[in-house]
Design an enzyme around this catalytic site. Structure first.
Site, PDB file in Angstrom:
ATOM      1  CG  HIS A 132      -2.068  -0.813   1.242  1.00 55.07           C
ATOM      2  ND1 HIS A 132      -2.019  -2.175   1.432  1.00 55.07           N
ATOM      3  CD2 HIS A 132      -3.383  -0.504   1.072  1.00 55.07           C
ATOM      4  CE1 HIS A 132      -3.242  -2.668   1.388  1.00 55.07           C
ATOM      5  NE2 HIS A 132      -4.090  -1.680   1.160  1.00 55.07           N
ATOM      6  CG  ASN A 146       4.468  -3.940   3.008  1.00 53.13           C
ATOM      7  OD1 ASN A 146       4.058  -2.822   3.264  1.00 53.13           O
ATOM      8  ND2 ASN A 146       3.664  -4.951   2.721  1.00 53.13           N
TER       9      ASN A 146
END
Length: 265
Positions: free
Chosen positions: A112, A143
């Protein structure tokens, strides 16, 4: 007008403004004080506007060139749970609609740019943040490591500052990056950037971060840089509507201590 009002107007404004600069999309022209990233030349980028973020989706890399959003203090305490429902984004042409299966077996997370935890205040916002136009191939070590730590910090900063503006995206150093995916060739970034801005009256500030895309353990503090250095690297003007004098002051400052105590990192 608060930052949320400013950026919401900026998001509406940028659709037609950027469309006039070879972005393909529809929108409305509304005066704003911040603006969204601009650059020339514009090649294969489509502006996509959702409830809580907007993004310039790049056809060449099949991921966002940048994602921009506002995070208010109230939005950091939403009650909605993460959906994990990754889906193609119908806002882009079908041939460019990356699917979650393009990431399957690649060794990369669907990373994201605008995080799910920033969208807990609205079912629509939570759903839209899982569109693939908000994703980049990202190694899990980054991440779930320093990138997530910075996301957590941004929510803390939003609470302290009342509201912040965030811009994040991938960085490519070469013309021919590695790719993943069988149906769609999704480029693998060489690095990732994030910019955070507070326009709290009397305490305006900005800071930027640049993370190499590798499996090494990284820290948020080691990634600090100036907004101006990212503008030079990426050929963006990140907040073109801010007064020049304010841009100059904010974009050349990289003092993390203005945002957080060293112990937090």
């Amino acid at each position: 007008m608060n930052i949320r009002g400013i950026l919401h107007k900026a998001f509406a404004a940028c659709t037609l403004v950027l469309a006039s600069c070879s972005y393909h999309g529809v929108g409305h022209v509304v005066s704003n004080e911040v603006g969204v990233p601009t650059r020339r030349p514009f090649r294969g980028e489509r502006l996509v506007v959702h409830q809580n973020y907007c993004t310039a989706f790049k056809k060449k890399t099949l991921q966002p060139a940048w994602v921009a959003w506002t995070l208010s203090a109230n939005e950091t305490v939403g009650s909605l749970k993460r959906t994990n429902n990754f889906v193609p984004d119908a806002s882009v042409r079908k041939r460019y609609r990356v699917e979650t299966k393009d990431y399957s077996g690649s060794g990369y997370d669907r990373g994201h740019m605008c995080p799910a935890a920033d969208n807990k205040h609205s079912e629509q916002a939570m759903s839209e943040c899982f569109y693939m136009t908000n994703m980049c191939p990202q190694l899990h070590e980054l991440n779930a490591g320093a990138w997530q730590a910075l996301e957590d910090s941004c929510r803390l900063w939003a609470q302290r500052e009342d509201s912040i503006v965030v811009v994040a995206g991938p960085v490519f150093y070469g013309k021919h990056p590695a790719t993943i995916g069988k149906q769609h060739k999704v480029a693998v970034p060489d690095a990732f950037f994030k910019i955070v801005v507070s326009l709290k009256p009397g305490n305006e500030k900005a800071i930027a971060f640049l993370f190499p895309h590798n499996r090494q353990v990284q820290s948020v503090g080691s990634a600090v840089c100036t907004v101006r250095s990212l503008e030079q690297l990426l050929h963006f003007n990140f907040f073109p509507k801010l007064p020049k004098q304010l841009q100059e002051r904010l974009e050349n400052n990289s003092e993390l201590t203005l945002w957080a105590k060293t112990a937090e990192f």
